[in-house]
Structure formats: structure tokens, C-alpha cells
Design a protein around this motif. Structure first.
Motif, mmCIF file in Angstrom:
data_model
loop_
_atom_site.group_PDB
_atom_site.id
_atom_site.type_symbol
_atom_site.label_atom_id
_atom_site.label_comp_id
_atom_site.label_asym_id
_atom_site.label_seq_id
_atom_site.Cartn_x
_atom_site.Cartn_y
_atom_site.Cartn_z
ATOM 1 N N ASP A 7 -37.443 -90.540 27.384
ATOM 2 C CA ASP A 7 -38.644 -90.151 28.123
ATOM 3 C C ASP A 7 -38.339 -89.859 29.586
ATOM 4 O O ASP A 7 -39.238 -89.568 30.368
ATOM 5 C CB ASP A 7 -39.723 -91.225 28.010
ATOM 6 N N GLN A 8 -37.058 -89.943 29.960
ATOM 7 C CA GLN A 8 -36.614 -89.593 31.300
ATOM 8 C C GLN A 8 -35.583 -88.472 31.183
ATOM 9 O O GLN A 8 -35.487 -87.816 30.144
ATOM 10 C CB GLN A 8 -36.056 -90.831 31.999
ATOM 11 N N LEU A 9 -34.812 -88.242 32.225
ATOM 12 C CA LEU A 9 -33.852 -87.137 32.193
ATOM 13 C C LEU A 9 -32.535 -87.581 31.578
ATOM 14 O O LEU A 9 -32.064 -88.696 31.832
ATOM 15 C CB LEU A 9 -33.620 -86.601 33.599
ATOM 16 N N PRO A 10 -31.906 -86.722 30.789
ATOM 17 C CA PRO A 10 -30.616 -87.073 30.181
ATOM 18 C C PRO A 10 -29.468 -86.919 31.170
ATOM 19 O O PRO A 10 -29.564 -86.168 32.144
ATOM 20 C CB PRO A 10 -30.492 -86.059 29.047
ATOM 21 N N LEU A 11 -28.389 -87.634 30.910
ATOM 22 C CA LEU A 11 -27.167 -87.435 31.679
ATOM 23 C C LEU A 11 -26.590 -86.058 31.366
ATOM 24 O O LEU A 11 -26.761 -85.530 30.260
ATOM 25 C CB LEU A 11 -26.129 -88.508 31.346
ATOM 26 N N ASP A 12 -25.879 -85.503 32.330
ATOM 27 C CA ASP A 12 -25.227 -84.213 32.173
ATOM 28 C C ASP A 12 -23.773 -84.385 32.562
ATOM 29 O O ASP A 12 -23.472 -84.819 33.678
ATOM 30 C CB ASP A 12 -25.908 -83.163 33.056
ATOM 31 N N TYR A 60 -39.091 -89.530 7.890
ATOM 32 C CA TYR A 60 -38.672 -88.764 9.065
ATOM 33 C C TYR A 60 -37.214 -89.111 9.326
ATOM 34 O O TYR A 60 -36.900 -90.191 9.830
ATOM 35 C CB TYR A 60 -39.536 -89.115 10.281
ATOM 36 N N ARG A 61 -36.311 -88.205 8.971
ATOM 37 C CA ARG A 61 -34.875 -88.486 9.092
ATOM 38 C C ARG A 61 -34.371 -88.420 10.527
ATOM 39 O O ARG A 61 -33.297 -88.928 10.836
ATOM 40 C CB ARG A 61 -34.059 -87.491 8.252
ATOM 41 N N GLN A 62 -35.103 -87.738 11.401
ATOM 42 C CA GLN A 62 -34.652 -87.529 12.772
ATOM 43 C C GLN A 62 -35.826 -87.747 13.709
ATOM 44 O O GLN A 62 -36.941 -88.062 13.274
ATOM 45 C CB GLN A 62 -34.073 -86.121 12.923
ATOM 46 N N THR A 63 -35.582 -87.587 15.010
ATOM 47 C CA THR A 63 -36.629 -87.867 15.996
ATOM 48 C C THR A 63 -37.199 -86.617 16.647
ATOM 49 O O THR A 63 -38.285 -86.672 17.218
ATOM 50 C CB THR A 63 -36.092 -88.793 17.105
ATOM 51 N N ASN A 64 -36.498 -85.495 16.584
ATOM 52 C CA ASN A 64 -36.951 -84.253 17.215
ATOM 53 C C ASN A 64 -37.119 -83.174 16.154
ATOM 54 O O ASN A 64 -36.221 -82.956 15.323
ATOM 55 C CB ASN A 64 -35.951 -83.765 18.269
ATOM 56 N N PHE A 65 -38.250 -82.478 16.206
ATOM 57 C CA PHE A 65 -38.535 -81.441 15.223
ATOM 58 C C PHE A 65 -38.947 -80.162 15.950
ATOM 59 O O PHE A 65 -39.785 -80.187 16.852
ATOM 60 C CB PHE A 65 -39.651 -81.886 14.275
ATOM 61 N N TYR A 66 -38.348 -79.037 15.529
ATOM 62 C CA TYR A 66 -38.627 -77.734 16.135
ATOM 63 C C TYR A 66 -38.993 -76.740 15.034
ATOM 64 O O TYR A 66 -38.767 -76.979 13.844
ATOM 65 C CB TYR A 66 -37.400 -77.208 16.893
ATOM 66 N N ASN A 70 -49.056 -84.078 26.100
ATOM 67 C CA ASN A 70 -49.237 -84.114 24.656
ATOM 68 C C ASN A 70 -48.542 -85.366 24.144
ATOM 69 O O ASN A 70 -47.375 -85.615 24.480
ATOM 70 C CB ASN A 70 -48.645 -82.858 24.004
ATOM 71 N N GLU A 71 -49.230 -86.147 23.341
ATOM 72 C CA GLU A 71 -48.650 -87.391 22.841
ATOM 73 C C GLU A 71 -47.493 -87.154 21.882
ATOM 74 O O GLU A 71 -46.794 -88.098 21.504
ATOM 75 C CB GLU A 71 -49.719 -88.221 22.137
ATOM 76 N N LEU A 72 -47.253 -85.909 21.501
ATOM 77 C CA LEU A 72 -46.196 -85.616 20.537
ATOM 78 C C LEU A 72 -44.866 -85.271 21.184
ATOM 79 O O LEU A 72 -43.895 -85.007 20.477
ATOM 80 C CB LEU A 72 -46.629 -84.477 19.608
ATOM 81 N N TYR A 73 -44.781 -85.233 22.503
ATOM 82 C CA TYR A 73 -43.472 -85.063 23.137
ATOM 83 C C TYR A 73 -43.428 -85.847 24.443
ATOM 84 O O TYR A 73 -44.454 -86.178 25.036
ATOM 85 C CB TYR A 73 -43.126 -83.582 23.381
ATOM 86 N N ALA A 118 -40.676 -73.713 22.387
ATOM 87 C CA ALA A 118 -39.591 -74.466 23.020
ATOM 88 C C ALA A 118 -39.875 -75.963 23.070
ATOM 89 O O ALA A 118 -38.958 -76.751 23.313
ATOM 90 C CB ALA A 118 -39.342 -73.945 24.434
ATOM 91 N N LEU A 119 -41.121 -76.358 22.845
ATOM 92 C CA LEU A 119 -41.488 -77.770 22.939
ATOM 93 C C LEU A 119 -41.387 -78.424 21.576
ATOM 94 O O LEU A 119 -41.903 -77.906 20.582
ATOM 95 C CB LEU A 119 -42.912 -77.915 23.481
ATOM 96 N N PRO A 120 -40.751 -79.583 21.488
ATOM 97 C CA PRO A 120 -40.558 -80.241 20.194
ATOM 98 C C PRO A 120 -41.722 -81.144 19.834
ATOM 99 O O PRO A 120 -42.599 -81.432 20.650
ATOM 100 C CB PRO A 120 -39.300 -81.077 20.442
ATOM 101 N N VAL A 121 -41.718 -81.600 18.613
ATOM 102 C CA VAL A 121 -42.448 -82.803 18.216
ATOM 103 C C VAL A 121 -41.433 -83.939 18.218
ATOM 104 O O VAL A 121 -40.349 -83.812 17.632
ATOM 105 C CB VAL A 121 -43.080 -82.648 16.822
ATOM 106 N N GLN A 122 -41.759 -85.034 18.878
ATOM 107 C CA GLN A 122 -40.810 -86.140 19.016
ATOM 108 C C GLN A 122 -41.453 -87.440 18.554
ATOM 109 O O GLN A 122 -42.592 -87.751 18.919
ATOM 110 C CB GLN A 122 -40.355 -86.276 20.476
ATOM 111 N N ILE A 123 -40.725 -88.195 17.744
ATOM 112 C CA ILE A 123 -41.151 -89.527 17.357
ATOM 113 C C ILE A 123 -40.179 -90.537 17.944
ATOM 114 O O ILE A 123 -39.100 -90.174 18.430
ATOM 115 C CB ILE A 123 -41.252 -89.676 15.831
ATOM 116 N N VAL A 124 -40.542 -91.804 17.897
ATOM 117 C CA VAL A 124 -39.754 -92.815 18.609
ATOM 118 C C VAL A 124 -38.460 -93.129 17.877
ATOM 119 O O VAL A 124 -37.392 -93.232 18.492
ATOM 120 C CB VAL A 124 -40.588 -94.094 18.809
#
Length: 656
Positions: A359-364, A624-630, A224-227, A559-565
Motif C-alpha cells: 500500500d506504499q511505494l515499492p523499492l526500485d 484467488y491464486r494471486q493478489t493482483n488481477f488485470y 477505490n477499495e479494490l486497489y 492500467a488499474l488492478p484489482v488487488q486483494i490482501v
């Protein structure tokens, strides 16, 4: 029918045979049958199913392999069923991706037809080298049909890493998956599984840990192009936590990684320091007092304009500041050293952030995986902003947008007594406020009978950096300029004919990113206005709603967000002089107010249409104040996209 390529990503090989020999032994003898029986009763219309998927990692390597820095043996088993004719037609080529740090121990691959015919495919496997040292195993001209089954077992040995990630989910539904990690009892691993997966269990037998997990019926995750796809896949993350032998215990932590990575970037010799002090006194912008943010920007601009990035020389020349200043060339680490040293001399405190990408895995912070933090930022704690020293198309305070708002390992040093100590912790990389990144458009039509628009567009922040990058990389040809303007100017390309275009501040200069790029244009739009006697129809949709399709659907999974750049806002002001006696008959279609609740709505879209005498004004603001929307914000996003799509096809109707 369009040919698809099914790419199954697994790590592999470091040699280049013309074909791959079959392995003699199997890690899964109970499932690799000598006389397999085809599965029957396909119950899904998905093109493929992954009937069985198993991953085995064994950290008991031989003395010889240990001496060659191989840390583990990895075996992957996959059993794929073709369900539909579309799937059979699309899978004419089968590719297994190959990682550069692994060497083949064995591979066997075969095809089972629905009639029971069994065909070995090892002799058909060919190796192809990739530019980044990856390799691919390729089988061409597969002849498949619904019910065909592909089965392979791959064994490799991996060098260097005691941490990793195994994806159990993909775009194909999986009937059954199993994960096993075997390690000597002295080695303790830590695990984290995605939501929806069971926890990894631990048992000890024969001097080994057996970490295991099994799961059934993993659904396919559609793209999906939105996440961002990869971080959403269900997976197992693992990392070595400690090694305890007799009375000695070594705990693995991010501190050691931080020291090893940070010190080479900040340590400067006395000779380098003295030469750099002499050099920067020649820089013209340092002859005046400037605000710190401006000074940070100008240093970055000067260095990125005058120093080229090249591959590491191998002799240290591209890391040495004196050589860099003389040759005007540096490797990435060398450019980072230079820039950080300049800020040190100018008494601007910096810290170093090591991070990944959204777009990759985050550090933990709990799992030490040194392969993940591939990106480096210089962080200015007094401003809580950062820059990328080696991304040549970004400027402070903007750095690659996909690196923002994610975990980063922060490193800084301090003097304790006479000794310098490195401190590490985790923070979120800074996110530039949405108010900094703006796109604005003012369009004026003075005479409907002469459909020529005077348009002024401005771009700040991230949009400005994108426009500047396009103009900076422009090769000077008419075609190249046309592509840039075609992406920037309003209306569809077939609706407008530019008669004048004048860009300002369109390349990276000493003017910071808060000073906007401006593009003034005069556009003839003969086909946009229709005259039907006492009625005018203005095809204004693409001016108000833009030309990029808003026909998107937010992911249904909660559980899946909408994400913008990046966060941003845009505003539009349209002014039209109407003929005497004319009024807008469908003004209500150009009124909207969508936003979430709260004092600072996270996203929204507002539009109003006003007529004062013969002057018509339409105002639009979108933010859009943020990049992730749930949750409810996702639904608002969908409402906004639906409205914009509707506006793109709307016409303004004027009648006497």
C-alpha cells in the motif's frame, strides 16, 4: 452537509509558532501576482480543481545548512479553485501536513474571492503537533463560495535525504503541473516517471543541472477499495546516482545501505553467543527432532511469547542479547538479532530482506531511497519462505500480507578467505500459496421445522492468524467476545441466536498455522425459514454468500488492478434434510461456474446444488491464486462479485 477536510500533503516546519510569518521572496515570482484576477468559466463539476501545481527542489544549500545536515531546499506552489457549492461547504478547514525532518523557510497563503477580494491568511495559520512528530498547519472557519481560489507557496529545508517521490496526481484534477530539480553539476540524479507522464529532461547552465518536467491535464484518481491508492498515483521518483568531483567519483548504490543495515542485525559477540547457547538448551521443544518448518515456527512462537517489544533504551540494553534474555524485553532490532542468532545456532540458514509495503511505494533497484525499506524479514532460502521477527501477531510462514510479493533488498554474508563479505541483490518477497490460507464452513440443518443449524468453521493460514490475533487481543469481556463471534459466525447477527459456541486452537500456541482454528456452533435461526402451507422458503443467501457486501465496481481504467490482501480459497458445504415429498423448485439459481482459462485458473467461483431423496446438498468453492488481477481477470472478478451479491439475496424454495 457532511464536513470534509481537504488535506494537502506537503513537508514542513520543526518549530511551533502560534502563527506562520509570510515569506519575503518567492521562487515563482512570475505566477504569484500582486493583483491576481479571478479565473472564470468553471467547466467541471468536480468540487475542486488544482489550477497550477509546481515543485522545485534545489540541492544548492548554504555552508551553514550543509553543516546542519540539510541537503536541499524545497518549494511547493499550489493554486486551488473551488468549483461547486458542495466543495465550498465542505472545505471549512484547510490542513497542510508537516514532516518532522523539514524546517520552514517561508510560507504565504491567501484567498481570492470571485468578486476580486483578496484576503491574506497567514495570520490565521495555527500549528498542531502530531504523536509521530509530524505537524499540521491548520486554517479553520474558511468562508468559501463557488469560484473562490486558495493559493499558497511553501518553502522548506530538508535534512538527510538525496532521494524522494513527488506525487503530481491526486483525487483532484490538475490543470497544470511542473517539476524542477536543481543540483550542482557534480551531482547526477536518476529519475523514473509513472506511465502517462513525460520523461524528465536535463540541461546544464551556470554550473548546475536543471532537471525539469511539465505536464497538463492530469485527471483525478478516484479512491477505490479494490486497489491500493498511493502506488497508483502518477508521480516522479528520483535519487542521487553519483557525485563526481575532479578525478573522484562516488556512485550511490544499495550495497552500502545493505551493509549498514544488515551487519548490526547479524553480528553477535562471543559472550552473547555463549549465553544464548546455554539459554536455548532449556527450551523444551528443542529436546526432540523436528522438521525445519516446525522448528522455525516454534522458535518464533517462543520468542514472541516470552520477549516484549519496547522502545530503544538508548544505552544498548535493548539490543544486547544477554540483556534481552535477562530482562525479557527488546527493541525491534534487538528482537531481530536474537531470533536470527537462534536460527544460526540451530544451523538454519537465514538471509535478511528489507522491503516496503504494497500500500506504499515499492523499492526500485535503480533508485537508492533508504527511506522506503522500513520492514525487515528473516528469509529462509532453503524453504523460500520468510517471517517477520517483530510483528507480534504473525507467525511463520505468514508475515504481514502487504509485505508479500514486492521487491526486497536481500542481504547475506559469506566467508571469502578470512574475511566476511556482505552480498546484496533484489528478489521478490515470498507469497504464501493460496492453498495454505483456507476458510471452510459446514452447516447442517436436520429439521426444517426446528431451524437449528450445526455449524463447523475452520480457518488456516492468514485467516487463522487473523482469528488468533482477535482472540489473543480479546480483553475477556462479553462485548469483546460478541464482536469476534459476530465477525466469524454465518448469517446476519439479527438472523441467528447462538445457543452453543466452542472454539478450538483460537490463540497462538505451539500448533503451527497449518493446524486450523476451529469454531463449532449451534445457531437458532427462526426468521430464516418461512412456512407458507405447501411451500418453505429458506433465506439462505447470507449463509452461502457471506454478510460482507459484494457491491463493488472494478476500476474502469485498464492500467488499474484489482488487488486483494492475500491469496486464499474458501469452501462451503450445506446439508439440509427436507420434509418428505418436498423438492427444490429453483435449483438452477444455485449453480455457477466462473473461472478464467488455463490449467491453473487464477480465480474462480463454483457452486452446485444436489438433491438425493430428502437430502439437499449445496457445495461452494471460491479461490484467488494471486493478489493482483488485470484485464480479463478483472472482468471475471466483477462477475464473481455480482454473482455473490445476487446469491446474498436469494432464497431456497421448497414445494411438494
Amino acid at each position: 452537509m457532511k464536513k470534509w477536510t481537504l488535506v494537502l500533503t506537503v513537508a514542513m516546519i520543526a518549530t511551533w509558532p502560534t502563527y506562520v510569518q509570510a515569506q519575503v521572496t518567492s521562487s515563482f515570482p512570475d505566477i504569484w501576482k500582486d493583483k491576481p484576477v479571478p479565473h472564470t468559466g468553471i467547466t467541471t463539476d468536480h468540487p475542486f480543481s488544482l489550477l497550477d501545481f509546481r515543485i522545485l527542489r534545489d540541492f544548492n544549500t548554504s555552508p551553514r545548512d550543509k553543516g546542519e545536515n540539510f541537503t536541499q531546499y524545497k518549494t511547493v506552489y499550489k493554486h486551488i479553485q473551488v468549483n461547486t457549492q458542495m466543495g465550498a461547504d465542505s472545505l471549512s478547514q484547510f490542513i497542510i501536513e508537516v514532516a518532522a525532518n523539514e524546517v520552514l523557510r517561508g510560507l504565504r497563503i491567501r484567498l481570492l474571492h470571485p468578486n476580486g477580494q483578496l484576503i491574506g491568511l497567514n495570520q490565521q495559520v495555527r500549528m498542531m503537533m502530531q504523536p509521530d512528530h509530524r505537524k499540521q498547519l491548520v486554517i479553520n472557519d474558511l468562508k468559501l463560495e463557488p469560484g473562490s481560489e486558495l493559493e499558497y507557496e511553501l518553502s522548506v529545508k530538508t535534512s538527510g535525504s538525496f532521494a524522494g517521490n513527488d506525487y503530481l496526481q491526486s483525487a483532484t484534477p490538475t490543470n497544470q503541473a511542473a517539476f524542477t530539480l536543481i543540483a550542482p553539476e557534480i551531482m547526477t540524479f536518476r529519475f523514473k516517471t509513472s506511465a502517462g507522464l513525460p520523461s524528465v529532461t536535463d540541461s546544464i547552465a551556470n554550473g548546475n543541472h536543471y532537471y525539469q518536467m511539465m505536464v497538463s491535464n492530469i485527471p483525478a484518481l478516484p479512491t477505490n477499495e479494490l486497489y491500493f491508492y498511493q502506488p497508483q498515483l502518477q508521480r516522479i521518483d528520483f535519487a542521487l546516482q553519483q557525485v563526481a568531483e575532479r578525478k573522484d567519483t562516488v556512485r550511490i548504490n544499495w550495497q552500502q545501505f545493505g551493509e549498514d543495515s544488515y551487519i548490526p542485525l547479524v553480528a553477535v559477540s562471543k559472550a552473547e553467543y555463549k549465553q544464548l547457547e546455554k539459554e536455548i538448551h532449556k527450551w523444551p521443544f528443542l529436546q526432540q527432532r523436528l522438521p525445519v518448518p516446525t522448528l522455525i515456527y516454534l522458535v518464533e512462537q517462543y520468542i514472541k511469547t516470552n520477549i516484549a517489544i519496547i522502545p530503544a533504551s538508548g544505552d544498548g540494553e535493548t539490543m544486547d542479547i544477554i540483556s534481552i534474555l535477562h530482562n525479557k524485553r527488546a527493541e525491534k532490532a534487538g528482537l531481530t538479532r536474537l531470533m536470527n542468532a537462534v536460527y544460526y545456532i540451530l544451523n538454519i540458514p537465514t538471509q535478511v530482506l528489507f522491503t516496503s509495503s504494497r500500500d506504499q511505494l515499492p523499492l526500485d533497484s535503480q533508485l537508492v531511497n533508504g527511506d522506503l525499506p522500513t520492514n525487515v524479514l528473516l528469509y529462509f532460502p532453503a524453504l523460500q519462505q520468510a517471517l517477520s521477527p517483530t510483528e507480534m501477531n504473525t507467525r511463520f510462514p505468514c508475515y504481514p500480507a502487504l509485505w508479500a510479493g514486492i521487491p526486497a533488498l536481500r542481504c547475506r554474508d559469506t566467508l571469502i578467505g578470512q574475511e566476511s563479505k556482505v552480498f546484496t541483490d533484489f528478489i521478490q518477497t515470498p507469497v504464501v500459496s493460496y492453498t495454505f490460507s483456507n476458510v471452510a464452513l459446514e452447516a447442517t440443518l436436520a429439521d426444517i421445522t426446528n431451524p437449528v443449524w450445526e455449524v463447523k468453521q475452520t480457518f488456516s493460514g492468514y485467516p487463522a492468524a487473523n482469528v488468533k490475533t482477535a482472540f489473543t487481543n480479546d480483553d475477556g469481556t462479553t462485548e469483546s467476545k460478541f464482536k469476534i463471534y459476530n465477525a466469524i459466525l454465518p448469517f446476519e447477527s439479527g438472523e441467528r441466536k447462538p445457543t452453543a459456541i466452542a472454539p478450538e486452537n483460537e490463540t497462538f500456541t505451539n500448533r503451527p498455522l497449518d493446524k486450523p482454528v476451529q469454531v463449532n456452533s449451534t445457531l437458532l435461526t427462526s426468521s430464516v425459514i418461512e412456512n407458507n402451507g405447501n411451500q418453505y422458503i429458506i433465506h439462505i443467501g447470507h449463509l452461502l454468500g457471506g454478510t460482507i457486501s459484494a457491491a463493488v465496481k472494478v476500476p474502469e481504467n485498464a492500467a488499474l488492478p484489482v488487488q486483494i490482501v492475500f491469496p486464499y480459497y474458501q469452501e462451503k458445504r450445506i446439508s439440509i434434510t427436507l420434509p418428505a415429498g418436498y423438492k427444490v423448485t429453483n435449483k438452477s439459481l444455485f449453480s455457477a461456474n466462473i473461472s478464467d482459462k488455463g490449467a491453473q485458473p487464477a480465480l474462480g467461483y463454483k457452486m452446485r446444488c444436489e438433491q438425493e431423496g430428502n437430502q439437499l446438498h449445496i457445495f461452494v468453492v471460491e479461490w484467488y491464486r494471486q493478489t493482483n488481477f488485470y484485464g480479463a481477470q478483472k472482468m471475471l472478478f466483477q462477475q464473481m462479485m455480482d454473482l455473490i451479491q445476487k446469491i446474498q439475496s436469494q432464497n431456497l424454495v421448497l414445494e411438494k
